[in-house]
Design a protein around this motif. Structure first.
Motif, PDB file in Angstrom:
ATOM      1  N   GLU A 275       3.457  -9.987  53.225  1.00  0.00           N
ATOM      2  CA  GLU A 275       3.979  -8.693  53.686  1.00  0.00           C
ATOM      3  C   GLU A 275       3.368  -8.244  55.016  1.00  0.00           C
ATOM      4  N   GLN A 277       3.746  -5.082  58.180  1.00  0.00           N
ATOM      5  CA  GLN A 277       4.312  -3.781  58.525  1.00  0.00           C
ATOM      6  C   GLN A 277       5.321  -3.962  59.667  1.00  0.00           C
ATOM      7  N   PHE A 289      10.074  -8.999  45.439  1.00  0.00           N
ATOM      8  CA  PHE A 289       8.752  -8.393  45.250  1.00  0.00           C
ATOM      9  C   PHE A 289       8.762  -6.886  45.498  1.00  0.00           C
ATOM     10  N   LEU A 290       9.266  -6.475  46.647  1.00  0.00           N
ATOM     11  CA  LEU A 290       9.239  -5.055  46.991  1.00  0.00           C
ATOM     12  C   LEU A 290      10.178  -4.270  46.068  1.00  0.00           C
ATOM     13  N   SER A 291       9.793  -3.022  45.788  1.00  0.00           N
ATOM     14  CA  SER A 291      10.673  -2.168  44.979  1.00  0.00           C
ATOM     15  C   SER A 291      11.837  -1.700  45.849  1.00  0.00           C
ATOM     16  N   GLN A 294      10.720   0.729  48.364  1.00  0.00           N
ATOM     17  CA  GLN A 294       9.996   0.135  49.479  1.00  0.00           C
ATOM     18  C   GLN A 294      10.950  -0.566  50.445  1.00  0.00           C
ATOM     19  N   ARG A 300       8.380  -2.441  55.835  1.00  0.00           N
ATOM     20  CA  ARG A 300       7.610  -3.657  55.599  1.00  0.00           C
ATOM     21  C   ARG A 300       8.541  -4.818  55.280  1.00  0.00           C
TER      22      ARG A 300
END
Lengths: 317, 318
Positions: A275, A277, A289-291, A294, A300
């Motif tokens: 990950e 930014q 992976f990210l919600s 997110q 990101r």
């Protein structure tokens, strides 16, 4: 930079399961016991063949067996080198490095009953899961689709160990897994899907329509979600460097090829290690992976699978 | 007995001139989950006394944690024997194991995986041989739960209260933790921990007194010392408390072992290192109220700052 520790292993045995599937037995080079693992776990394998080939395979042996690991590898039609190397070059006695066991496809703790849906080589993660449930005395069933009995990897093993729990669907005998099968499971059942993308999508959509809570539906993809239309884009780094990510490469590969020490681990959008930014630009996310929240924040990116939607991304690295 | 580390071994926690809550974890260079320090004998005696007399406060476990407890036994024993071969040994013949603690002169023969061959539950048993507190977090259905633990030296929290709770609920009382999104980020970090790749971090606070066992349950006994701090006695009475926390993914259960080794150092000793004195003074002066409140420093922060300032002036290192 995060670089995972690995275990040196040696190929002890190679068995032909079916025409396209081989089963490999691995043991540690120094004779030390291998780590135990949990049902559904996999390893990354590292093979030096000019380039470094990193691939993920489910562990198909018993989670408590620390003498050997086993993996089942299907020769992929579109192999980018991984499964082709395993099938054509790998010999007994060859050495390679593997990761410690990881689990991105764990069994539910609260499930009252576990139902596995496998198509083809999608059977592999379920072997250790069934082993674990069987030793715990927990109820489960397997629905397994294959073209023919001969092409059905681990068929004999399954028939021998879990004859009551397994149901086979051979398409040459006009039998297919139908999504209506999902209607027959009692409340409290957790379902697990592993197979080609369309197989997972059909079952997942049906489960959702039938009212399965999202937390009771689990899936593992062979490959990350593939971008439908891949295009090149530019990335701007903190030091002002501008580099192009071509259609053929991932953002992570481009960063690494340019000598940038970008973090990474799984390379399939699962672990989150890579990950970064994003300071500017729009992202199309392909990771698991990210919600959702997110992802929507557009701040990101998982560089191993995701790409730019805009023409340029400005990254905090 | 003074529970105070010597300067050379003290895990000094600060970087820079300010402190905020963060996930300051780093990959471990030496991947051992335990450390034996010169205080070993005294701390084992204290720990065993506490476990005998206050079992509810110091040990809790849920019944589904036994496999994980055995995993912890294996990891800790392997690490003790590997890192301290003169103090510990472990022989494995299949499931028949012999563990020898040469410091305490104790030998244990047991069958791995069979609780009836141990004097206590596996986690309770192994915790009596290490200075660390041992916490077992289970990863279940996409979240982390504190499902077993041995905790003798808590920094003002309660194991009995937290048993079975989720990671975020446990950390809910930390001011700003949720608001700054730290709870999500650290939970995600923990969930992606991988076997073979352990991490560590240091956590710190100040305390009036030098008790290791500052549980929430005994606050009435040790909390009142905060009111007795003066500029004159701060150097001796006030201690910096540092927890070295280590995180290991346990591959068999896919759970996490969290070990906490607590170190105490008097301000007097801290101040004897001019660089530490200057840096700690800067950090404490700048520390915002929500952190000093949560760390329990507010009541005597001014006295400590006056003391540190005096030391700085006397050493002329300002």
């Amino acid at each position: 930079m995060y670089k995972e520790k690995t275990i040196p292993v040696m190929i002890k045995d190679i068995k032909k399961e079916t025409e396209f599937v081989k089963r490999f037995t691995l043991a540690s080079v120094d004779g030390k016991p291998l780590p135990k693992f949990s049902g559904g776990a996999h390893i990354s394998t590292y093979i030096e063949d000019g380039d470094l080939l990193v691939r993920q395979y489910s562990l198909t042996s018993s989670p408590d067996n620390t003498k050997h690991y086993q993996i089942g590898v299907r020769l992929s039609d579109s192999s980018r080198g991984g499964s082709r190397y395993w099938h054509q070059n790998m010999k007994v006695g060859d050495k390679l490095h593997i990761s410690y066991p990881k689990n991105h496809f764990p069994l539910s703790f609260k499930a009252k009953h576990h139902v596995f849906y496998a198509a083809g080589i999608g059977i592999t993660p379920f072997l250790s899961m069934m082993n674990e449930l069987h030793s715990r005395g927990t109820s489960f069933e397997l629905h397994y689709a294959s073209k023919t009995e001969e092409a059905c990897a681990f068929y004999e093993f399954l028939q021998e160990h879990y004859p009551i729990q397994c149901r086979f669907y051979f398409s040459n005998k006009k039998k297919r897994i139908h999504v209506s099968s999902l209607e027959e499971h009692p409340i409290g059942t957790h379902v697990y899907f592993c197979g080609p993308e369309s197989f997972i999508t059909d079952l997942t959509e049906s489960a959702s329509q039938l009212g399965y809570p999202a937390s009771s539906v689990h899936m593992e993809r062979f490959t990350p979600l593939q971008p439908k239309e891949v295009k090149a884009f530019m990335v701007l780094l903190k030091d002002g460097t501008l580099i192009e990510v071509t259609k053929e490469q991932t953002l992570l590969e481009t960063l690494l090829n340019n000598g940038i020490k970008a973090p990474y681990s799984c390379r399939v959008g699962r672990c989150g290690t890579c990950e970064l930014q994003v300071l500017e630009g729009e992202i199309t996310h392909y990771d698991s992976f990210l919600s959702e929240e997110q992802k929507q924040s557009q701040s990101r990116i998982l560089t191993c699978v995701s790409r730019a939607k805009s023409a340029m991304l400005s990254l905090d690295i | 007995m003074k529970w105070t580390d010597n300067l050379e071994n003290f895990p000094y926690p600060f970087k820079g001139s300010t402190y905020r809550y963060s996930n300051n974890s780093v990959p471990m260079k030496k991947p051992f989950c335990i450390e034996v320090t010169p205080d070993y004998l005294e701390e084992m005696k204290l720990k065993r006394d506490l476990l005998t007399h206050h079992p509810e406060r110091c040990y809790q476990s849920l019944p589904h944690t036994l496999t994980g407890q055995w995993e912890i036994v294996e990891l800790v024993m392997d690490h003790l024997a590997e890192q301290y071969p003169n103090q510990f040994s472990l022989e494995k013949k299949g499931r028949q194991w012999r563990f020898h603690n040469k410091i305490l002169e104790e030998k244990h023969d047991f069958t791995f995986g069979d609780e009836t061959t141990l004097p206590d539950e596996p986690l309770a048993f192994i915790s009596k041989h290490v200075q660390e507190d041992l916490i077992f977090m289970m990863q279940r259905d996409g979240d982390l739960f504190l499902d077993a633990g041995q905790l003798c030296f808590p920094a003002n929290w309660s194991l009995a209260f937290n048993l079975g709770m989720k990671f975020k609920s446990i950390h809910h009382p930390i001011p700003g933790f949720k608001e700054e999104g730290l709870d999500d980020r650290i939970l995600q970090f923990l969930m992606r921990l991988e076997a073979g790749n352990p991490w560590e971090r240091k956590n710190w606070s100040l305390m009036a007194g030098d008790r290791l066992d500052t549980s929430l349950e005994t606050f009435d006994q040790w909390g009142k010392l905060r009111k007795q701090v003066t500029k004159k006695n701060a150097g001796e009475l006030v201690h910096i408390r540092v927890e070295v926390q280590k995180l290991f993914r346990l591959p068999r259960t896919n759970g996490i072992l969290f070990t906490i080794h607590t170190h105490l150092l008097s301000l007097e000793k801290l101040a004897s290192n001019p660089e530490w004195l200057k840096q700690f003074y800067e950090i404490l002066s700048e520390l915002p109220p929500h952190i000093t409140d949560y760390k329990g420093i507010s009541l005597y922060k001014n006295e400590v700052l006056e003391y540190l300032c005096e030391q700085l002036e006397s050493g002329k290192v300002l």
